[in-house]
Enzyme design. Structure first.
Site, PDB file in Angstrom:
ATOM      1  N   ASP A 137      19.448 -23.689  49.706  1.00 41.06           N
ATOM      2  CA  ASP A 137      20.141 -23.670  51.007  1.00 41.06           C
ATOM      3  C   ASP A 137      19.566 -22.625  51.961  1.00 41.06           C
ATOM      4  OD1 ASP A 137      21.803 -25.537  49.916  1.00 41.06           O
ATOM      5  OD2 ASP A 137      23.417 -24.136  49.447  1.00 41.06           O
TER       6      ASP A 137
HETATM    7  P1  TAP Z   1      21.231 -22.772  46.088  1.00 42.56           P
HETATM    8  O1  TAP Z   1      21.184 -23.381  47.429  1.00 42.56           O
HETATM    9  O2  TAP Z   1      22.497 -22.805  45.328  1.00 42.56           O
HETATM   10  O3  TAP Z   1      20.065 -23.450  45.228  1.00 42.56           O
HETATM   11  C1  TAP Z   1      19.739 -22.998  43.980  1.00 42.56           C
HETATM   12  C2  TAP Z   1      18.691 -23.930  43.406  1.00 42.56           C
HETATM   13  O4  TAP Z   1      18.251 -23.348  42.186  1.00 42.56           O
HETATM   14  C3  TAP Z   1      19.237 -25.295  43.081  1.00 42.56           C
HETATM   15  O5  TAP Z   1      18.824 -26.245  44.021  1.00 42.56           O
HETATM   16  C4  TAP Z   1      18.710 -25.590  41.673  1.00 42.56           C
HETATM   17  O6  TAP Z   1      17.931 -26.776  41.697  1.00 42.56           O
HETATM   18  C5  TAP Z   1      17.820 -24.391  41.356  1.00 42.56           C
HETATM   19  N1  TAP Z   1      17.953 -23.939  39.980  1.00 42.56           N
HETATM   20  C6  TAP Z   1      19.070 -23.862  39.231  1.00 42.56           C
HETATM   21  N2  TAP Z   1      18.778 -23.434  38.002  1.00 42.56           N
HETATM   22  C7  TAP Z   1      17.434 -23.221  37.967  1.00 42.56           C
HETATM   23  C8  TAP Z   1      16.527 -22.777  36.976  1.00 42.56           C
HETATM   24  N3  TAP Z   1      16.939 -22.457  35.741  1.00 42.56           N
HETATM   25  N4  TAP Z   1      15.220 -22.680  37.289  1.00 42.56           N
HETATM   26  C9  TAP Z   1      14.775 -23.031  38.523  1.00 42.56           C
HETATM   27  N5  TAP Z   1      15.592 -23.465  39.504  1.00 42.56           N
HETATM   28  C10 TAP Z   1      16.902 -23.555  39.228  1.00 42.56           C
HETATM   29  O7  TAP Z   1      20.780 -21.235  46.110  1.00 42.56           O
HETATM   30  P2  TAP Z   1      20.376 -20.261  47.305  1.00 42.56           P
HETATM   31  O8  TAP Z   1      19.254 -20.816  48.106  1.00 42.56           O
HETATM   32  O9  TAP Z   1      20.238 -18.931  46.660  1.00 42.56           O
HETATM   33  O10 TAP Z   1      21.614 -20.297  48.288  1.00 42.56           O
HETATM   34  C11 TAP Z   1      22.835 -19.741  47.962  1.00 42.56           C
HETATM   35  C12 TAP Z   1      23.938 -20.698  48.319  1.00 42.56           C
HETATM   36  O11 TAP Z   1      25.134 -20.256  47.703  1.00 42.56           O
HETATM   37  C13 TAP Z   1      24.228 -20.765  49.805  1.00 42.56           C
HETATM   38  O12 TAP Z   1      24.731 -22.038  50.157  1.00 42.56           O
HETATM   39  C14 TAP Z   1      25.323 -19.712  49.974  1.00 42.56           C
HETATM   40  O13 TAP Z   1      26.124 -19.892  51.133  1.00 42.56           O
HETATM   41  C15 TAP Z   1      26.113 -19.959  48.722  1.00 42.56           C
HETATM   42  N6  TAP Z   1      26.853 -18.833  48.225  1.00 42.56           N
HETATM   43  C16 TAP Z   1      26.401 -17.586  48.468  1.00 42.56           C
HETATM   44  C17 TAP Z   1      27.086 -16.531  47.989  1.00 42.56           C
HETATM   45  C18 TAP Z   1      26.586 -15.160  48.280  1.00 42.56           C
HETATM   46  S1  TAP Z   1      27.506 -14.104  49.019  1.00 42.56           S
HETATM   47  N7  TAP Z   1      25.379 -14.828  47.939  1.00 42.56           N
HETATM   48  C19 TAP Z   1      28.210 -16.753  47.189  1.00 42.56           C
HETATM   49  C20 TAP Z   1      28.626 -18.081  46.907  1.00 42.56           C
HETATM   50  C21 TAP Z   1      27.920 -19.119  47.451  1.00 42.56           C
HETATM   51  P3  TAP Z   1      17.722 -27.627  40.342  1.00 42.56           P
HETATM   52  O14 TAP Z   1      19.083 -27.949  39.844  1.00 42.56           O
HETATM   53  O15 TAP Z   1      16.927 -28.801  40.767  1.00 42.56           O
HETATM   54  O16 TAP Z   1      16.967 -26.726  39.408  1.00 42.56           O
END
Ligand code: TAP
Length: 477
Positions: free
Chosen positions: A404
């Site tokens: 994201d």
């Molecule tokens: P995300 O958009 O959640 O994407 C994480 C990606 O990691 C997924 O698409 C997944 O794809 C991949 N992944 C998962 N396990 C993996 C592994 N073992 N090896 C390689 N890839 C892996 O992460 P982001 O870009 O860090 O964004 C964070 C999101 O969480 C935002 O939408 C944010 O608003 C939200 N959020 C943030 C927080 C805070 S404060 N940081 C708290 C809660 C939510 P695959 O499944 O294809 O591997």
């Protein structure tokens, strides 16, 4: 004499909280900051237990209950903190925050009872009395009760949502219903302040505030939970400060105010990082997946893959590589091998930096904590604005489990649920390599155009395994 020593201990406690909080704002000093604040809390707790005396010179007593509670809570807290995975930290913060809210609400209930007893056992008997001198105390009791109960109920729902046990729930008019509930709770609170003889109002206010807390968080999308938790955290701080007023306890007041202020600032900062107002977070539905489903089903072009050896080659001959860590890096626990990759590349004369998005991962500062654990130098961690300036001169961006936070839809697609969130503008670099396990979306549940752009190549696999292989390949280039 005892009181004087206690005042000094409270001062030491308060100063430790402030210093600890200041140190927490930098990854290099955060660990120490936590210990300094914990020291302050220990001084405050044990000072109160052993030195506090009321106006009549009575000490606290009840030591079996107090130490029994400390022991049970201490053991549960220690085990929970030791067992929790880094990726589940927001859940635990939410749970612990809820406990703080519950404490504040219980303090209000028990202090109202004490007040009733002080006024002659049963306030109802004295319903014609003049209560004006007690009204400020009742006001603080009501505030602590409402804010603490909302924080407790809301935090429990947030906890359930983060661990997947509670699903988003909404219906037309829900926001209006919650507003009415809050207004009625406040109205009853005002009534209780005017006439504290209506003891049953305490329980009516409690029930309304708990219901409000549940319904207030229920419709908010999962991706917005960190903002909600931070907001509820500030509520708990204010509720604890109410307790400080009730007991005329300066360190409790300072601690509560600091938590309230820090939680409010963090809430504002997170909203800014997503370019959204707090109101939009609370009544919008980002992550609620209404729009996400639509965006996710959009037809995309083809994506191209890159082999490990090609990726190793491109990176080895680059002048500058920027690594973008995301939630997947944390899941794979690949921070140490990521640091290894950085060292291997640096030895080959490649300039390596990290681009850190403020909401990458699942909690504020998640990536900083993760990389600090692997001893990555703070000097090469670029915040979003700095990183966006650096991408123009970058040869390869290596995205590790982030999605994201690099999605260009946030900039280009007004229909996207993440539209307006500032992102890492990785597409300005010459090449983008994305490591993830599949084409599945990230937290917001939406597709990412970046993966289909000509300069992007996908390197599929678990981040830890891919990085191990990449390091081996680069060493042999
Ligand atoms: P995300 O958009 O959640 O994407 C994480 C990606 O990691 C997924 O698409 C997944 O794809 C991949 N992944 C998962 N396990 C993996 C592994 N073992 N090896 C390689 N890839 C892996 O992460 P982001 O870009 O860090 O964004 C964070 C999101 O969480 C935002 O939408 C944010 O608003 C939200 N959020 C943030 C927080 C805070 S404060 N940081 C708290 C809660 C939510 P695959 O499944 O294809 O591997």
């Amino acid at each position: 004499m005892g009181l004087n020593i206690l005042t000094v201990l409270y001062l030491i406690g308060s100063v430790s909280f402030i210093l600890g909080l200041k140190m927490l704002s930098n990854p290099a000093t955060a660990r120490k900051g936590n210990l300094v604040a914990a020291f302050g809390m220990t001084v405050a707790i044990f000072g109160t237990i052993f030195l506090y005396q009321d106006d009549q010179g009575n000490k606290l007593g009840n030591y079996v209950w107090i130490f029994g509670g400390l022991l049970v809570g201490g053991v549960i807290g220690t085990l929970a903190a030791k067992k929790v995975k880094m990726t589940s930290m927001p859940e635990m913060v939410s749970l612990f925050n809820g406990m703080g809210g519950a404490c504040a609400a219980l303090i209000s209930i028990s202090e109202f009872k004490h007040l009733s007893i002080a006024l002659g056992g049963d306030l109802l008997i004295n319903s014609t009395d003049d209560y004006s001198s007690y009204q400020p105390t009742v006001l603080i009791i009501v505030l602590g009760l409402i804010i603490g109960s909302v924080s407790f109920a809301g935090s429990m729902i947030a906890w359930g949502k983060l661990n997947g046990k509670v699903k988003d729930f909404s219906f037309p008019g829900l926001n209006i219903l919650t507003m009415i509930l809050l207004a009625v709770a406040i109205g009853l609170g005002a009534w209780l302040v005017v006439d504290p003889s209506n003891t049953y109002l305490v329980y009516a206010i409690l029930a309304l505030a708990l219901t409000y807390g549940v319904l207030f968080v229920m419709p908010i999308g999962g991706a917005d939970m960190p903002v909600v938790i931070s907001l509820l955290n500030s509520f708990t701080g204010v509720a604890a400060a109410c307790g400080g007023f009730l007991y005329n306890n300066k360190v409790m007041l300072t601690g509560g105010i600091l938590v309230g202020a820090a939680g409010t600032l963090l809430t504002i900062l997170m909203c800014k990082a997503m370019n959204r107002s707090l109101l939009n977070v609370l009544i919008g539905s980002f992550g609620g997946n209404k729009n996400a489903a639509a965006a996710g089903s959009k037809e995309q072009g083809a994506y191209k893959e890159i082999s490990l050896s090609d990726a190793a080659m491109v990176m080895s001959y680059a002048n500058k590589v920027m690594i973008v860590p995301g939630y997947g890096l944390a899941v794979a626990q690949a921070q140490h091998i990521c640091h290894e990759l950085e060292k291997v590349l640096t030895e080959k004369g490649v300039e390596v930096k990290y681009a850190i998005h403020p909401v990458a991962g699942r909690m504020p500062g998640h990536m900083n904590v993760l990389l600090a654990e692997a001893d990555v130098s703070y000097d090469i961690l670029m915040e979003m604005e700095q990183a966006n300036d650096e991408f123009k001169t970058t040869d390869v961006v290596l995205i590790l489990g982030a999605n994201d936070v690099v999605n260009p839809a946030a900039k280009n697609d007004p229909a996207s649920p993440i539209y307006g969130m500032p992102i890492l503008e990785v597409e300005q670099a010459k090449n983008v390599i994305v490591n993830k396990r599949s084409m599945k979306p990230g937290y917001a549940g939406i597709e990412n155009d970046l993966f289909f752009q000509p300069k992007t190549s996908m390197l599929f696999g678990d981040a830890k395994k891919v990085l191990q292989d990449l390091v081996a390949e680069i060493k042999s280039v």
